[in-house]
Design a protein around this motif. Sequence first.
Motif, PDB file in Angstrom:
ATOM      1  N   ASP A  41       1.370  -8.541   1.698  1.00 35.30           N
ATOM      2  CA  ASP A  41       1.899  -8.302   0.355  1.00 35.30           C
ATOM      3  C   ASP A  41       2.505  -6.909   0.336  1.00 35.30           C
ATOM      4  O   ASP A  41       2.559  -6.217   1.362  1.00 35.30           O
ATOM      5  CB  ASP A  41       0.809  -8.453  -0.704  1.00 35.30           C
ATOM      6  CG  ASP A  41      -0.381  -7.540  -0.445  1.00 35.30           C
ATOM      7  OD1 ASP A  41      -0.257  -6.600   0.379  1.00 35.30           O
ATOM      8  OD2 ASP A  41      -1.442  -7.750  -1.058  1.00 35.30           O
ATOM      9  N   LYS A  42       2.968  -6.475  -0.853  1.00 37.79           N
ATOM     10  CA  LYS A  42       3.669  -5.185  -0.907  1.00 37.79           C
ATOM     11  C   LYS A  42       2.753  -4.012  -0.564  1.00 37.79           C
ATOM     12  O   LYS A  42       3.211  -2.989  -0.042  1.00 37.79           O
ATOM     13  CB  LYS A  42       4.312  -4.987  -2.283  1.00 37.79           C
ATOM     14  CG  LYS A  42       3.336  -4.840  -3.435  1.00 37.79           C
ATOM     15  CD  LYS A  42       4.109  -4.604  -4.734  1.00 37.79           C
ATOM     16  CE  LYS A  42       3.146  -4.414  -5.909  1.00 37.79           C
ATOM     17  NZ  LYS A  42       3.882  -4.211  -7.184  1.00 37.79           N
ATOM     18  N   SER A  43       1.459  -4.155  -0.825  1.00 36.84           N
ATOM     19  CA  SER A  43       0.547  -3.065  -0.476  1.00 36.84           C
ATOM     20  C   SER A  43       0.410  -2.924   1.036  1.00 36.84           C
ATOM     21  O   SER A  43       0.276  -1.812   1.555  1.00 36.84           O
ATOM     22  CB  SER A  43      -0.830  -3.288  -1.116  1.00 36.84           C
ATOM     23  OG  SER A  43      -1.449  -4.438  -0.582  1.00 36.84           O
ATOM     24  N   ARG A  44       0.485  -4.042   1.748  1.00 38.18           N
ATOM     25  CA  ARG A  44       0.446  -3.988   3.204  1.00 38.18           C
ATOM     26  C   ARG A  44       1.710  -3.334   3.748  1.00 38.18           C
ATOM     27  O   ARG A  44       1.662  -2.510   4.675  1.00 38.18           O
ATOM     28  CB  ARG A  44       0.268  -5.395   3.774  1.00 38.18           C
ATOM     29  CG  ARG A  44       0.367  -5.494   5.291  1.00 38.18           C
ATOM     30  CD  ARG A  44      -0.621  -4.627   6.030  1.00 38.18           C
ATOM     31  NE  ARG A  44      -1.998  -4.935   5.682  1.00 38.18           N
ATOM     32  CZ  ARG A  44      -3.064  -4.422   6.295  1.00 38.18           C
ATOM     33  NH1 ARG A  44      -2.884  -3.570   7.290  1.00 38.18           N
ATOM     34  NH2 ARG A  44      -4.279  -4.729   5.900  1.00 38.18           N
ATOM     35  N   VAL A  45       2.859  -3.672   3.169  1.00 37.35           N
ATOM     36  CA  VAL A  45       4.120  -3.044   3.584  1.00 37.35           C
ATOM     37  C   VAL A  45       4.032  -1.541   3.343  1.00 37.35           C
ATOM     38  O   VAL A  45       4.478  -0.731   4.171  1.00 37.35           O
ATOM     39  CB  VAL A  45       5.318  -3.648   2.824  1.00 37.35           C
ATOM     40  CG1 VAL A  45       6.610  -2.897   3.171  1.00 37.35           C
ATOM     41  CG2 VAL A  45       5.458  -5.135   3.154  1.00 37.35           C
TER      42      VAL A  45
END
Length: 450
Positions: A41-45
């Motif tokens: 998800d965007k937090s991983r990116v």
Amino acid sequence: MDETPWHPLTAAREAAGLSREQLADRVRAAAARRGLRSGVDKSRVRKWELHGVRPDDQHQVYIAEALGLPAPVPDGPLPWPYWLPGAGLPLLPDEIVALGPATTVPALREAFKATMDHTRRRIVVSAVSSTALLALAGAWAQPSHTATAQPEPSDATNLVDGDEISRLEQAAALFTNRATENRMRTVTVLEALLQSVTDLLDERRHGPRDTARLHTLAAKLASEVGWHRFDLGRHAEAARYWIGGLHSTHELGDIDAGAGLLSDLAYQASWRSRPHTAAELLRRALKRARHPAAQSLLQLRLARALAALGDRKSTLRALTAAENLLSVPAADPVPSWCSWYSNADLAVDSGQALLDLGDTRRAHQLIREGQAELPSARIKTYGVFQSYQARSYLELGEPEQAAAAATEALDLALRIGAPRCVQLVRELTPRFEEFPTAEGVPELLARTAV
């Protein structure tokens, strides 16, 4: 806390017009096409970009597909993130600190490459880390590093090259001695001149005198182009030009000019909220700087960094040193990199340091006094000082005067094309929002809305 360096994945993602969430969507879609599931998800990116988290090999394949790039070669020569476009090879510490003979040309070539890559929008060069900058400054601060003389070639070669160098010197003087408002629009010419100087240095067929002239030109032009990049917010490029100039001053043996380029790198670090790095760079520069005016400016910038760190005692000590050194007579002329420095700069930057320490009224007085003494030709500096004045008015609870000063700074910055001054005004927006009905504030907020 130091700012996280720009990551190649950020560059590639933004070049593709993707948000972090959109990239995560594409990564999950790439996994789904293989009948697999990804929980990205965007937090991983964000962790990939900002916290140094390395995606596993399979996810690197998904990332490449999401960005429309060739898949990375497993166990290939370029590990993550260096296979991404423009990441280049890792910048190793020994490559950064290798101050010695014939290091100027490679350093300047790296700066040219960064500019070319930015222009093509296929590469955004990663920032130079604080660790690398401090290692470079530490190497420079060692007095054992001295310039290496080169053998004198034939008189005929010197005569021809001397004429060519004279033409380059004349052109450089023509374009660097122009008024600030005009110099902002001549950077392409300065780049071309620096490229010519670099090419001549690369030939290595000049005698010591002509080589010294070329290094003097290279350092001056690299400083000018670096400041242009800095004003545009292209900090990785600015740092590389200044590093190239530092190498040139080292080969030239001009210690005060080298201290000036370290001071530029420190100023950039302070601007980017890295006061620890700025203070350490300036302490290294002060170890060898010779001219009292150079030492004074270094102490003043050190005071600004220390004030940002909240170190009141050390800030006041540095301000006192800056004031005392500026009045010390010297037999040698003031180094060109700080020839503009005056009591006006001392007053305004002292005021800024005191403002950071909470001495608002004294700070406001110093800023006003310094601004009144500033020569009219230094128009960009006047705009910067006006933004400082606006901040001091805000600290005093006088939003109308603050809005008037900020509006004047903004008008001037837009007229001469100085994005850095525009940024200074925009950074005051949260404070102006506290006074939404004050005269001039609604109009200013509308103009600075991003």
